[in-house]
Design a protein around this motif. Structure first.
Motif, short mmCIF file in Angstrom:
data_model
loop_
_atom_site.label_atom_id
_atom_site.label_comp_id
_atom_site.label_asym_id
_atom_site.label_seq_id
_atom_site.Cartn_x
_atom_site.Cartn_y
_atom_site.Cartn_z
N ALA A 154 36.27 34.36 35.54
CA ALA A 154 36.26 35.64 36.26
C ALA A 154 37.28 36.60 35.66
O ALA A 154 37.02 37.80 35.54
N VAL A 211 30.93 39.51 39.34
CA VAL A 211 30.43 38.96 38.08
C VAL A 211 29.15 38.20 38.42
O VAL A 211 29.20 37.15 39.08
N GLU A 212 28.02 38.72 37.99
CA GLU A 212 26.73 38.21 38.46
C GLU A 212 26.51 36.74 38.14
O GLU A 212 25.89 36.02 38.91
N ARG A 213 26.99 36.26 37.00
CA ARG A 213 26.69 34.89 36.61
C ARG A 213 27.53 33.85 37.35
O ARG A 213 27.30 32.65 37.20
N LEU A 214 28.49 34.30 38.14
CA LEU A 214 29.34 33.37 38.89
C LEU A 214 28.81 33.22 40.31
O LEU A 214 28.64 34.22 41.02
N ARG A 224 35.29 43.73 40.30
CA ARG A 224 33.86 43.94 40.43
C ARG A 224 33.12 42.60 40.34
O ARG A 224 33.54 41.71 39.60
N TRP A 240 34.77 38.98 45.96
CA TRP A 240 33.82 40.01 46.39
C TRP A 240 32.89 39.52 47.48
O TRP A 240 32.20 40.32 48.11
N THR A 292 28.75 32.90 44.21
CA THR A 292 29.71 33.49 45.14
C THR A 292 30.47 32.44 45.93
O THR A 292 31.63 32.66 46.30
N GLU A 297 38.38 36.64 32.58
CA GLU A 297 37.87 37.08 31.27
C GLU A 297 36.81 38.16 31.44
O GLU A 297 36.82 39.18 30.73
N ALA A 298 35.90 37.97 32.39
CA ALA A 298 34.81 38.92 32.59
C ALA A 298 35.29 40.24 33.18
O ALA A 298 34.68 41.28 32.95
N SER A 299 36.38 40.20 33.94
CA SER A 299 36.86 41.41 34.62
C SER A 299 37.87 42.20 33.80
O SER A 299 38.34 43.25 34.24
#
Length: 316
Positions: free
Chosen positions: A168, A146-149, A144, A133, A151, A170-172
């Motif tokens: 990523a 993932v805020e905790r990752l 989309r 992203w 960039t 797992e979160a997506s």
């Protein structure tokens, strides 16, 4: 961009799982083993001190052992699904613009397909990782954010890259995690909706401009940074050129991209040939040769790559 077999397992996930259990196995084996005449051990030996690494201000979230195991099992399940339908050895192709990932049989017909979204890209030569992203060329096909990752990272090894990709995925909400290897980059994709009844039995590859630009710009950054020895730059240019020639002959052989890919591939191979590499004979004779690119040569290569980038941007 490079041709690869669809049945490749994500080796780093095994490596990560093995690494996570290494200390426990070693401690147990030491406790159980004793030499003749020794008294029985009353307590297991203390584990060795862990490797000390420099601290990071924002370390990439690492997938724990249970999560690594979970995704390794999913990868094995995907291989079993493909094998059950005779597609485990089929080539794969990706069209991120349409979000389509397909496996092709020897006749070039689609044997299986899945929906594909980009997670992140990783450059092993520079240890840099970028989430999809945050990448202008992958953003349109990305999951989309993932805020905790973070960039971007520039100090990531291969095992950590797999860990970030797993986190990523797992979160997506991905069903499968797949790595696509290009000459000097890895692209981690989130796959879902696997089907062995494809909507279309044929596959026409989309524009290669995005991936070509990624490779050209990565090579240009490496030359500008001066961080890679001349022999590494030479190998980089030669591999990208060879990969583009292969794509022209294989994936794009019946499309309008053949001549452009072939021309760019040949141009990169010629640029690689301009980078001098000392022979064993010249080294033995004491000939002086710099390990790094000279400023003039670096400028010339950068200018040539810039012209290729400008050409391919017209099709991005």
């Amino acid at each position: 961009m490079s041709k690869a077999r669809a049945g490749s397992k994500p080796k780093p996930t095994k490596k990560a799982a093995a690494k996570a259990t290494k200390v426990g196995r070693k401690t147990t084996s030491k406790a159980a083993a004793k030499r003749p005449g020794d008294e029985p051990a009353l307590a297991p030996n203390a584990p060795e001190m862990p490797e000390v690494r420099s601290a990071r201000t924002e370390p990439p979230p690492a997938a724990d052992a249970s999560l690594v195991k979970k995704w390794a099992e999913r990868g094995a399940a995907l291989l079993r699904e493909l094998a059950a339908h005779g597609a485990e050895d089929h080539e794969y192709r990706v069209d991120l613009k349409d979000g389509r990932f397909v496996w092709l049989d020897p006749r070039g017909r689609v044997s299986a397909e899945a929906r594909a979204r980009a997670l992140c890209s990783y450059a092993p030569t520079t240890s840099s990782l970028t989430m999809a992203w945050a990448d202008p060329l992958l953003r349109a096909a990305s999951v989309r954010p993932v805020e905790r990752l973070p960039t971007e990272r520039d100090d990531v090894d291969e095992e950590e890259a797999w860990g970030v990709a797993i986190a990523a995925a797992e979160a997506s909400g991905a069903e499968w995690l797949y790595r696509v290897a290009a000459p000097h980059s890895w692209y981690f994709l989130a796959l879902s909706d696997l089907s062995f009844q494809p909507i279309s039995a044929s596959f026409t590859p989309g524009s290669p401009a995005g991936l070509v630009l990624l490779e050209l710009e990565a090579s240009r950054r490496a030359i500008r940074s001066g961080a890679e020895p001349a022999v590494v730059v030479r190998e980089r240019l030669a591999r990208v050129g060879s990969a583009l020639l292969h794509e022209a002959e294989y994936a794009y052989r019946s499309t309008d991209w053949v001549s452009r890919l072939a021309r760019t591939g040949k141009r990169l191979e010629k640029l690689a040939g301009k980078v001098p590499v000392p022979s064993f004979e010249s080294v033995a004779k004491g000939a002086s040769s710099s390990e790094w690119l000279s400023p003039d040569l670096a400028g010339s290569l950068d200018e040539a790559l810039g012209l290729l980038v400008d050409e391919w941007r017209l099709f991005a």
